[in-house]
Design an enzyme around this catalytic site. Structure first.
Site, PDB file in Angstrom:
ATOM      1  N   HIS A   1      64.894  12.490  66.167  1.00  0.00           N
ATOM      2  CA  HIS A   1      65.705  12.096  65.017  1.00  0.00           C
ATOM      3  C   HIS A   1      65.495  10.611  64.715  1.00  0.00           C
ATOM      4  O   HIS A   1      65.639   9.771  65.596  1.00  0.00           O
ATOM      5  CB  HIS A   1      67.192  12.348  65.291  1.00  0.00           C
ATOM      6  CG  HIS A   1      67.527  13.789  65.490  1.00  0.00           C
ATOM      7  ND1 HIS A   1      67.609  14.687  64.454  1.00  0.00           N
ATOM      8  CD2 HIS A   1      67.785  14.494  66.617  1.00  0.00           C
ATOM      9  CE1 HIS A   1      67.918  15.879  64.922  1.00  0.00           C
ATOM     10  NE2 HIS A   1      68.037  15.788  66.241  1.00  0.00           N
TER      11      HIS A   1
ATOM     12  N   ASN B   1      71.811  10.685  54.814  1.00  0.00           N
ATOM     13  CA  ASN B   1      71.295   9.368  55.205  1.00  0.00           C
ATOM     14  C   ASN B   1      72.335   8.282  54.904  1.00  0.00           C
ATOM     15  O   ASN B   1      73.478   8.572  54.525  1.00  0.00           O
ATOM     16  CB  ASN B   1      69.965   9.080  54.506  1.00  0.00           C
ATOM     17  CG  ASN B   1      70.092   9.051  52.986  1.00  0.00           C
ATOM     18  OD1 ASN B   1      71.176   8.877  52.427  1.00  0.00           O
ATOM     19  ND2 ASN B   1      68.983   9.206  52.302  1.00  0.00           N
TER      20      ASN B   1
ATOM     21  N   GLU C   1      78.542  11.246  69.678  1.00  0.00           N
ATOM     22  CA  GLU C   1      78.520  12.509  68.941  1.00  0.00           C
ATOM     23  C   GLU C   1      78.330  13.676  69.914  1.00  0.00           C
ATOM     24  O   GLU C   1      79.100  14.633  69.922  1.00  0.00           O
ATOM     25  CB  GLU C   1      77.370  12.481  67.932  1.00  0.00           C
ATOM     26  CG  GLU C   1      77.208  13.769  67.146  1.00  0.00           C
ATOM     27  CD  GLU C   1      75.952  13.776  66.304  1.00  0.00           C
ATOM     28  OE1 GLU C   1      75.868  14.596  65.371  1.00  0.00           O
ATOM     29  OE2 GLU C   1      75.031  12.971  66.567  1.00  0.00           O
ATOM     30  N   HIS C   2      77.286  13.618  70.738  1.00  0.00           N
ATOM     31  CA  HIS C   2      77.010  14.637  71.754  1.00  0.00           C
ATOM     32  C   HIS C   2      77.137  14.015  73.136  1.00  0.00           C
ATOM     33  O   HIS C   2      76.607  12.928  73.375  1.00  0.00           O
ATOM     34  CB  HIS C   2      75.580  15.187  71.621  1.00  0.00           C
ATOM     35  CG  HIS C   2      75.259  15.747  70.268  1.00  0.00           C
ATOM     36  ND1 HIS C   2      74.559  15.021  69.310  1.00  0.00           N
ATOM     37  CD2 HIS C   2      75.521  16.950  69.710  1.00  0.00           C
ATOM     38  CE1 HIS C   2      74.413  15.765  68.229  1.00  0.00           C
ATOM     39  NE2 HIS C   2      74.988  16.941  68.437  1.00  0.00           N
TER      40      HIS C   2
ATOM     41  N   HIS D   1     119.763   9.005  44.653  1.00  0.00           N
ATOM     42  CA  HIS D   1     119.487  10.045  45.642  1.00  0.00           C
ATOM     43  C   HIS D   1     120.803  10.608  46.188  1.00  0.00           C
ATOM     44  O   HIS D   1     120.946  11.823  46.371  1.00  0.00           O
ATOM     45  CB  HIS D   1     118.655   9.477  46.803  1.00  0.00           C
ATOM     46  CG  HIS D   1     117.207   9.300  46.479  1.00  0.00           C
ATOM     47  ND1 HIS D   1     116.770   8.451  45.514  1.00  0.00           N
ATOM     48  CD2 HIS D   1     116.092   9.876  47.022  1.00  0.00           C
ATOM     49  CE1 HIS D   1     115.431   8.489  45.441  1.00  0.00           C
ATOM     50  NE2 HIS D   1     115.002   9.363  46.366  1.00  0.00           N
TER      51      HIS D   1
ATOM     52  N   GLN E   1      66.211  14.001  71.530  1.00  0.00           N
ATOM     53  CA  GLN E   1      67.017  13.117  70.701  1.00  0.00           C
ATOM     54  C   GLN E   1      66.138  12.137  69.935  1.00  0.00           C
ATOM     55  O   GLN E   1      66.436  11.758  68.803  1.00  0.00           O
ATOM     56  CB  GLN E   1      68.010  12.352  71.583  1.00  0.00           C
ATOM     57  CG  GLN E   1      68.979  11.471  70.837  1.00  0.00           C
ATOM     58  CD  GLN E   1      69.970  12.258  70.000  1.00  0.00           C
ATOM     59  OE1 GLN E   1      70.068  13.469  70.106  1.00  0.00           O
ATOM     60  NE2 GLN E   1      70.695  11.575  69.139  1.00  0.00           N
TER      61      GLN E   1
ATOM     62  N   TYR F   1      76.739  19.262  51.377  1.00  0.00           N
ATOM     63  CA  TYR F   1      75.483  18.512  51.237  1.00  0.00           C
ATOM     64  C   TYR F   1      74.545  18.906  52.366  1.00  0.00           C
ATOM     65  O   TYR F   1      74.900  18.817  53.544  1.00  0.00           O
ATOM     66  CB  TYR F   1      75.742  17.001  51.292  1.00  0.00           C
ATOM     67  CG  TYR F   1      74.494  16.195  50.969  1.00  0.00           C
ATOM     68  CD1 TYR F   1      74.238  15.798  49.669  1.00  0.00           C
ATOM     69  CD2 TYR F   1      73.570  15.874  51.956  1.00  0.00           C
ATOM     70  CE1 TYR F   1      73.097  15.077  49.354  1.00  0.00           C
ATOM     71  CE2 TYR F   1      72.423  15.156  51.652  1.00  0.00           C
ATOM     72  CZ  TYR F   1      72.186  14.769  50.351  1.00  0.00           C
ATOM     73  OH  TYR F   1      71.041  14.073  50.046  1.00  0.00           O
TER      74      TYR F   1
ATOM     75  N   ASP G   1      73.401  22.475  68.523  1.00  0.00           N
ATOM     76  CA  ASP G   1      72.787  22.211  67.217  1.00  0.00           C
ATOM     77  C   ASP G   1      72.535  23.495  66.434  1.00  0.00           C
ATOM     78  O   ASP G   1      72.585  23.494  65.203  1.00  0.00           O
ATOM     79  CB  ASP G   1      71.452  21.487  67.401  1.00  0.00           C
ATOM     80  CG  ASP G   1      71.626  20.041  67.819  1.00  0.00           C
ATOM     81  OD1 ASP G   1      72.726  19.497  67.624  1.00  0.00           O
ATOM     82  OD2 ASP G   1      70.654  19.460  68.344  1.00  0.00           O
TER      83      ASP G   1
ATOM     84  N   GLU H   1     118.969   2.178  52.032  1.00  0.00           N
ATOM     85  CA  GLU H   1     117.778   1.927  51.212  1.00  0.00           C
ATOM     86  C   GLU H   1     118.127   1.538  49.783  1.00  0.00           C
ATOM     87  O   GLU H   1     117.242   1.175  49.000  1.00  0.00           O
ATOM     88  CB  GLU H   1     116.874   3.170  51.218  1.00  0.00           C
ATOM     89  CG  GLU H   1     116.276   3.466  52.599  1.00  0.00           C
ATOM     90  CD  GLU H   1     115.324   4.646  52.588  1.00  0.00           C
ATOM     91  OE1 GLU H   1     115.251   5.335  51.549  1.00  0.00           O
ATOM     92  OE2 GLU H   1     114.646   4.866  53.606  1.00  0.00           O
TER      93      GLU H   1
ATOM     94  N   GLN I   1      73.634  10.089  44.233  1.00  0.00           N
ATOM     95  CA  GLN I   1      73.893  10.678  42.916  1.00  0.00           C
ATOM     96  C   GLN I   1      74.485  12.083  43.035  1.00  0.00           C
ATOM     97  O   GLN I   1      75.351  12.487  42.242  1.00  0.00           O
ATOM     98  CB  GLN I   1      72.618  10.697  42.066  1.00  0.00           C
ATOM     99  CG  GLN I   1      71.480  11.559  42.568  1.00  0.00           C
ATOM    100  CD  GLN I   1      70.567  10.835  43.540  1.00  0.00           C
ATOM    101  OE1 GLN I   1      70.952   9.822  44.133  1.00  0.00           O
ATOM    102  NE2 GLN I   1      69.361  11.337  43.713  1.00  0.00           N
TER     103      GLN I   1
END
Length: 407
Positions: free
Chosen positions: A258, A210, A306-307, A399, A255, A125, A340, A394, A187
């Protein structure tokens, strides 16, 4: 930016930022996914018209080779030569991480091992809302290619004219992406997970998006694998009185480009905190004033960003204490921007505190393993007693019989 102390309640909100969920988004995404499952391509066209303002026919859903070829006429000068330099960097990094199948003798007559097998089909994506993330194409596709994925499908929402950014198309073409579709949002994720008549389902979905895309990935997980549930981008900077404030201010402002991103300076210097605050009045985020750098490291681990930039003279001393961070940038000349775009490691990284348990995108994300187990008759006989003991506890007597019948 506000200066806060480690005892501030605002810090708890930063720690717990990944726990905030929107019931409204969850319900909307669930409805979208159900409609795509039921109506397939018709739902994709309907939602593309509704959310992107683009009316398409079914034939236009897939980007044609003619359109891809035409994209080369609409890219920036010297884009391809610059791209090749970056591709070399990314490939060089990920070649070091490739796993090989292996075998070992675990005693007489016993062979154990693992087979590493690349995934068959992966969906990527690529966001294109506030900005077309051209760099995300090579940051996702290259690790998949090196892992040996056979089929890579790229989806990205169209612009208001119904097109995908030409730079995205050129990168995808140069990296030999197999299919490209102009569809985005929840979708698009649903189509990759469940399949439609036009878009065949995939084994895994990777790439940021998003809140709707992230929620869709969360809901389809289990039907398909995902890389992680990514939220708004984040940066934490650890600095002291010897750090250059110009670098810190520039990185915090970067930063701020964003939407919804988080920027945090963690420092033990009051003078640095005041200077950064005066220059970053419009930056979204916080300055956390600590007693010392050890406390700064502890707070950073709780944020799990994240960073992480460590802008002190000896970053190696602090990195030993860092347990939770998606990517760590060492020293004054390693801004997050280099990660990045050009350094090599993928910029698809865990956010919202999930660096506590997620890692950045890697070759490992595109392979699975099968355990290999081989026993001779003699080896099976040797291990028979403890096997029968556990199976008996068990209560799984069949088995036990499956072993007994071999003798």
């Amino acid at each position: 930016m506000n200066i806060i102390r480690p005892s501030s309640k605002k810090l708890e909100k930063i720690y717990n930022r990944g726990l905030i969920k929107s019931r409204r988004i969850e319900q909307k995404v669930s409805q979208i996914i159900d409609n795509v499952r039921l109506l397939g391509d018709d739902a994709l066209l309907k939602y593309t018209r509704k959310f992107d303002g683009v009316k398409m026919t079914l034939r236009q859903l897939k980007v044609s080779q003619i359109e891809i070829s035409g994209a080369y006429q609409n890219i920036s000068p010297n884009f391809v030569p610059s791209l090749k330099v970056i591709i070399d960097n990314v490939n060089r990094f990920y070649r070091k991480t490739i796993r090989r199948s292996w075998r070992m003798k675990a005693g007489e007559g016993v062979t154990l091992g693992e087979n590493y097998i690349p995934l068959e089909r992966v969906g990527v994506y690529i966001p294109a809302g506030t900005a077309p993330l051209v760099s995300t194409v090579y940051m996702t596709v290259l690790p998949a290619k090196l892992a040996g994925v056979k089929n890579i499908v790229l989806i990205s929402p169209p612009d208001k004219n119904g097109y995908i950014n030409p730079h995205i198309l050129v990168v995808a073409d140069l990296l030999k992406v197999d299919e490209i579709y102009r569809v985005g949002g929840a979708q698009g994720i649903a189509a990759l997970a469940y399949g439609t008549k036009t878009i065949q389902r995939v084994d895994k979905i990777v790439g940021p998006g998003n809140a709707y895309v992230s929620e869709a990935k969360r809901q389809v997980f289990g039907m398909v694998d995902i890389d992680m549930i990514a939220g708004p981008t984040e940066l934490v900077v650890i600095a002291n009185r010897y750090s250059d404030p110009k670098f810190i201010i520039a990185d915090l402002k970067a930063q701020g480009e964003h939407s919804g991103g988080l920027a945090v300076l963690v420092t033990n210097s009051k003078s640095l905190a005041k200077e950064v605050k005066s220059q970053c009045q419009d930056c979204p985020g916080f300055i956390i004033l600590t007693k010392n750098l050890e406390q700064a490291v502890d707070i950073t681990n709780k944020i799990a960003p994240e960073h992480l930039e460590i802008l002190v003279s000896n970053p190696q001393r602090l990195i030993k204490g860092i347990r939770n961070a998606g990517a760590i940038f060492l020293g004054p000349y390693s801004p997050a921007a280099v990660g990045d775009y050009v350094a090599g490691p993928s910029h698809v990284l865990p956010t919202g505190g999930s660096a506590r348990f997620f890692s950045g995108l890697s070759v490992f994300d595109f392979v699975k393993s099968s355990h290999i187990i081989g026993y001779s008759r003699k080896a099976l006989e040797k291990i028979r007693e403890p096997l029968e003991k556990i199976a008996g506890i068990e209560g799984l007597n069949k088995h036990i019989d499956s072993v007994k019948t071999r003798f």
